[in-house]
Motif scaffolding. Sequence first.
Motif, PDB file in Angstrom:
ATOM      1  N   ALA A  14      49.020 129.703  88.052  1.00  0.00           N
ATOM      2  CA  ALA A  14      49.779 129.686  89.307  1.00  0.00           C
ATOM      3  C   ALA A  14      50.705 128.477  89.356  1.00  0.00           C
ATOM      4  N   TYR A  15      50.215 127.351  88.865  1.00  0.00           N
ATOM      5  CA  TYR A  15      51.051 126.143  88.806  1.00  0.00           C
ATOM      6  C   TYR A  15      52.276 126.381  87.936  1.00  0.00           C
ATOM      7  N   ALA A  16      52.051 126.911  86.733  1.00  0.00           N
ATOM      8  CA  ALA A  16      53.164 127.150  85.819  1.00  0.00           C
ATOM      9  C   ALA A  16      54.141 128.176  86.391  1.00  0.00           C
ATOM     10  N   ALA A  17      53.614 129.234  87.007  1.00  0.00           N
ATOM     11  CA  ALA A  17      54.478 130.275  87.553  1.00  0.00           C
ATOM     12  C   ALA A  17      55.328 129.759  88.708  1.00  0.00           C
ATOM     13  N   THR A  18      54.769 128.853  89.495  1.00  0.00           N
ATOM     14  CA  THR A  18      55.515 128.314  90.642  1.00  0.00           C
ATOM     15  C   THR A  18      56.679 127.446  90.202  1.00  0.00           C
ATOM     16  N   ALA A  19      56.469 126.638  89.175  1.00  0.00           N
ATOM     17  CA  ALA A  19      57.486 125.658  88.792  1.00  0.00           C
ATOM     18  C   ALA A  19      58.428 126.127  87.694  1.00  0.00           C
ATOM     19  N   ALA A  20      57.937 126.935  86.748  1.00  0.00           N
ATOM     20  CA  ALA A  20      58.688 127.188  85.519  1.00  0.00           C
ATOM     21  C   ALA A  20      59.996 127.944  85.752  1.00  0.00           C
ATOM     22  N   ARG A  21      59.961 129.018  86.518  1.00  0.00           N
ATOM     23  CA  ARG A  21      61.169 129.837  86.686  1.00  0.00           C
ATOM     24  C   ARG A  21      62.310 129.072  87.354  1.00  0.00           C
ATOM     25  N   PRO A  22      62.076 128.361  88.466  1.00  0.00           N
ATOM     26  CA  PRO A  22      63.170 127.575  89.049  1.00  0.00           C
ATOM     27  C   PRO A  22      63.697 126.488  88.113  1.00  0.00           C
ATOM     28  N   TYR A  23      62.814 125.864  87.344  1.00  0.00           N
ATOM     29  CA  TYR A  23      63.278 124.879  86.369  1.00  0.00           C
ATOM     30  C   TYR A  23      64.192 125.545  85.339  1.00  0.00           C
ATOM     31  N   PHE A  24      63.804 126.718  84.890  1.00  0.00           N
ATOM     32  CA  PHE A  24      64.587 127.441  83.890  1.00  0.00           C
ATOM     33  C   PHE A  24      65.963 127.792  84.444  1.00  0.00           C
TER      34      PHE A  24
END
Length: 307
Positions: free
Chosen positions: A238-248
């Motif tokens: 959940a942590y990775a899913a929350t942050a990764a896409r907007p960073y990308f």
Amino acid sequence: MRLPALFSVPGDALAGAAATGSAPGSRTLLAIGSSLCLYEAGMALNDWADRDIDAVERPHRPLPSGRVRPAAALTAACALTGAGLALAASAGRPALAVAAPLAATVWAYDLGLKHTPAGPVAMGAARGLDLLLGAAATTGRARHALPSAALLGTHTLTVTTVSRQEARGGSPLAPLAALATTALLTRQVTRRSAPPARGHGASAKGTGTAHAPTGPRRPTRNPGQEPAALLTAALGAAYAATAARPYFHAALNPSPPLTQRAVGAGIRATIPLQASLAARSRGTAAALLIAALAPLGARFAKKVSVT
């Protein structure tokens, strides 16, 4: 005061308590209260210190728009800092010993370090100290919480680095680095780890086990280990899913709107990261409580910006 961001604060103390192997208690609640006050003090002081910059870049904010007087913001920052330190003192001397440098870090960041290379480091240190505050308040000891504080501080350092270009946009390097850091933190937090020490166990000296025969050791299984590992993995995802896409997205197009969205996602991702840190320390109840704050923060973020 940016209410949605407040939901990322209680998890610091709860994760700190879990890292010590202790259940949250009344002193943990005092630490949470102290953290909330110091966090909001930093918010008010930040807007007071940046009022001239915001008048150019973000004239809609409360101070440049005239909705809040600068003197009122500074007074609020001072009063909230005092309240935060008083609550920490009520939790005991070890808690105050952590809260004092935390408050100093907050003020140093807002008044001098924010626009220097040391700014992100100071912000990461503040978040790490906030987790240690929960540990110190709960048990009087913070040593066992240092690894969790380091992971949480690294995440905050990363988000702060990205936020430095949210008003004007900039290079894709910062969001790319944030994306890589998120992947590394996810891997680190979901690795199997030994449960935290709980209390002072009996010494092996004199128990008759000093000359026990040696041989191949079989891995011992804790009845709660597998559920805790599954919960940690789910919260890490959940942590990775929350942050990764907007960073990308910000890396592909580092424009102000996408960068601001990435910063907001990074702040929201703090909650599942705190929850996963608590879960890997076998603090299942604390982890679930922290995770429950995420939808509340997301709901209020639709009305008030977290940045």
